[in-house]
Design an enzyme around this catalytic site. Structure first.
Site, short mmCIF file in Angstrom:
data_model
loop_
_atom_site.label_atom_id
_atom_site.label_comp_id
_atom_site.label_asym_id
_atom_site.label_seq_id
_atom_site.Cartn_x
_atom_site.Cartn_y
_atom_site.Cartn_z
N ARG A 71 0.81 -1.21 0.00
CA ARG A 71 0.00 0.00 0.00
C ARG A 71 0.85 1.27 0.00
O ARG A 71 0.68 2.15 -0.84
CB ARG A 71 -0.85 0.00 1.28
CG ARG A 71 -2.25 0.46 1.15
CD ARG A 71 -2.97 0.13 2.44
NE ARG A 71 -2.36 -1.02 3.09
CZ ARG A 71 -2.61 -2.28 2.74
NH1 ARG A 71 -3.48 -2.54 1.81
NH2 ARG A 71 -2.00 -3.27 3.35
N THR A 72 1.75 1.35 0.93
CA THR A 72 2.47 2.63 1.11
C THR A 72 3.37 2.92 -0.09
O THR A 72 3.40 4.04 -0.60
CB THR A 72 3.30 2.59 2.41
OG1 THR A 72 2.44 2.21 3.47
CG2 THR A 72 3.91 3.93 2.71
N ARG A 131 11.19 3.33 3.69
CA ARG A 131 10.71 2.43 4.75
C ARG A 131 11.88 1.55 5.16
O ARG A 131 12.62 1.06 4.31
CB ARG A 131 9.57 1.56 4.26
CG ARG A 131 9.25 0.44 5.25
CD ARG A 131 7.94 -0.19 5.06
NE ARG A 131 6.87 0.75 5.38
CZ ARG A 131 5.59 0.39 5.46
NH1 ARG A 131 5.25 -0.85 5.22
NH2 ARG A 131 4.66 1.28 5.74
N HIS A 136 5.19 6.51 11.47
CA HIS A 136 4.65 6.32 10.12
C HIS A 136 3.77 7.54 9.83
O HIS A 136 2.55 7.44 9.76
CB HIS A 136 3.84 5.01 10.09
CG HIS A 136 3.47 4.54 8.72
ND1 HIS A 136 3.79 5.23 7.58
CD2 HIS A 136 2.79 3.44 8.31
CE1 HIS A 136 3.33 4.57 6.53
NE2 HIS A 136 2.73 3.49 6.95
N LYS A 194 25.06 -5.49 0.55
CA LYS A 194 26.53 -5.55 0.53
C LYS A 194 27.12 -4.87 1.76
O LYS A 194 28.32 -4.72 1.87
CB LYS A 194 27.07 -4.85 -0.72
CG LYS A 194 26.61 -5.45 -2.03
CD LYS A 194 27.16 -4.60 -3.17
CE LYS A 194 26.47 -4.93 -4.47
NZ LYS A 194 26.67 -3.86 -5.47
#
Lengths: 305, 147
Positions: free
Chosen positions: A51-52, A101, A129, A80
């Protein structure tokens, strides 16, 4: 240059301004179709999100901009061993704005220090959030026509739900808010939210274990999921799990103007038979989330229609 | 009891009685080669008794660390036998490199080159929070109690 790391980075006036812009975008989308032309958004998603990420990407595309990025950590240089700071600085050479995120709390803040372009926190672990909170606020604003003077029910897992904590924080800055917190004893609001926000700001509140008891009082019902793994024993989970499932029967005593919100994804805490009830607003919340992200991207890039 | 006056160095005064050893260890004063005097339970008009530390060298002194351990202390800077500066310390607004975040979910737990920074979130209850994850600082010792 500004970033959005926590909802505290925005004043109530700025939130009102973002909501006004988002409403105008919804009413006049053509006016905004080119305002981010030649601008790039980088979506740096170190953990999965449907969704985000898609909301951010759609938002930028609808503003006429383009999108680069990755959707899991394994396809980035972090696999890495590259630091968040170095990745952000590198991506800042390619993109005009970053949405990040990350499973680690504070990663977007670290990125914002070195990126050289605005960074939007798209969720950092269980911490912040802010764009979900903006989506919650615009939904409440559009459904109720205001952000103050209402009784807000928060139901389910109030202990671990970061969206609930941010929403309490944001709404408690408006006058006339009362919270009714509906949860099992195991999942009540954490002390720091109670002490630092509700008690410190003298916000009226009531705690209960029963959704039915308070349903008739609510103007907003914000549902969250009660997860099995949050309980100390299985017997308690089985005893309580259905108490926090919203069904058409439980909505009988609710106000006609109630708005039911949920940050999604839903598992079973709202019966699908509630979806057609006009009071169910959780899919509108997803839609409004895209428009408020458009308004936010414009604000941080300092572009106008 | 007489302790010689110092020529170049510091007098850390008005330390809450019993807190001087904490400051001594926290500032690693045991590693210094110069004279360091710890004077405990000195009669004080204001508080009844206090501790004093004298350092006979102008070392690099972390005033934020002292302010964090015991706000209210006074640091006198002595040069050529004269007090050239007197600072009354308060709780620092920010702690940098003094305490570490214990939250395993914090970005600073995996990216260890990041500076450990805490901001003063609640002065009344002396709450510091990590700038990255907002976790409450766990103090290395019980603040403002003796021992």
């Amino acid at each position: 240059m500004r970033s959005l790391i926590s909802i505290h980075d925005l004043s109530p006036d700025e939130i009102d301004g973002l909501i006004a812009t988002a409403n105008d975008i919804m009413a006049n989308p053509d006016d905004y179709a080119d305002c981010c032309r030649r601008k790039k958004l980088a979506t740096l998603f170190y953990e999965p999100s449907t969704r985000t990420r898609l909301s951010f990407e759609s938002a930028m595309l609808e503003l006429g901009g383009s999108v680069i990025g990755f959707s899991e950590a394994t396809s980035s240089s972090s696999a890495k061993g590259e630091s968040v700071s170095d990745t952000a600085r590198t991506v800042g050479c390619f993109a005009d704005i970053i949405a990040m995120r990350h499973p680690k709390e504070g990663a977007p803040l670290v990125a914002s220090i070195s990126a050289g372009v605005p960074v939007i926190n798209a969720g950092d672990g269980g911490h912040n959030h802010p764009t979900q909170t903006l989506a919650d606020l615009i939904t409440i604003s559009r459904e109720k026509g205001r952000l103050g003077n209402m009784t807000v029910g928060l139901c389910g897992d109030l202990k671990f739900g970061r969206t609930v904590h941010s929403l309490i924080d944001a709404l408690s800055r408006y006058a006339g808010i009362k919270f009714i917190m509906i949860s099992p004893d195991e999942l009540t609001i954490p002390d720091y939210v109670m002490q630092d926000i509700i008690l410190k700001r003298n916000i009226p509140y009531y705690e209960t274990g029963s959704l039915e008891e308070v349903m008739h009082e609510l103007d907003i019902l914000y549902m969250t999921r009660v997860q099995r793994e949050r309980f100390f024993n299985e017997a308690d989970y089985i005893r309580l799990k259905d108490s926090y499932v919203l069904t058409p029967e439980k909505l009988i005593s609710a106000k006609k103007e109630l708005a039911v919100l949920h940050p999604l994804p839903r598992v079973n805490e709202i019966s699908t038979s509630v979806d057609d009830d006009p009071r169910a607003c959780y899919f509108k919340q997803v839609l409004y989330g895209k428009f408020i992200r458009m308004a936010l991207i414009m604000m941080l890039l300092e572009v106008n229609k | 009891m007489n302790i010689d006056a110092i020529n170049n160095g510091y007098v850390i005064d008005h330390i809450k009685a019993g807190s001087s050893m904490r400051i001594y260890h926290f500032l690693n004063l045991d590693k210094l080669d110069c004279c360091v005097a710890i004077i405990k339970n000195v009669p004080s008009g204001k508080t009844g008794k206090k501790d004093i530390i004298k350092i006979d060298e102008l070392i690099d002194l972390d005033l934020d660390a002292i302010g964090y351990i015991d706000p209210g202390v006074t640091v006198n800077v002595i040069k050529n036998g004269e007090i050239i500066k007197k600072s009354k310390l308060e709780l620092p607004k920010e702690l940098r490199g003094i305490i570490s975040c214990n939250n395993p979910r914090c970005i600073s737990s995996t990216e260890q080159e990041l500076p450990q920074v805490f901001r003063l979130a609640d002065e009344e209850n002396i709450v510091y929070r990590c700038i990255y994850c907002d976790a409450k600082a766990e103090h290395k010792f019980s603040l403002y109690s003796s021992g």
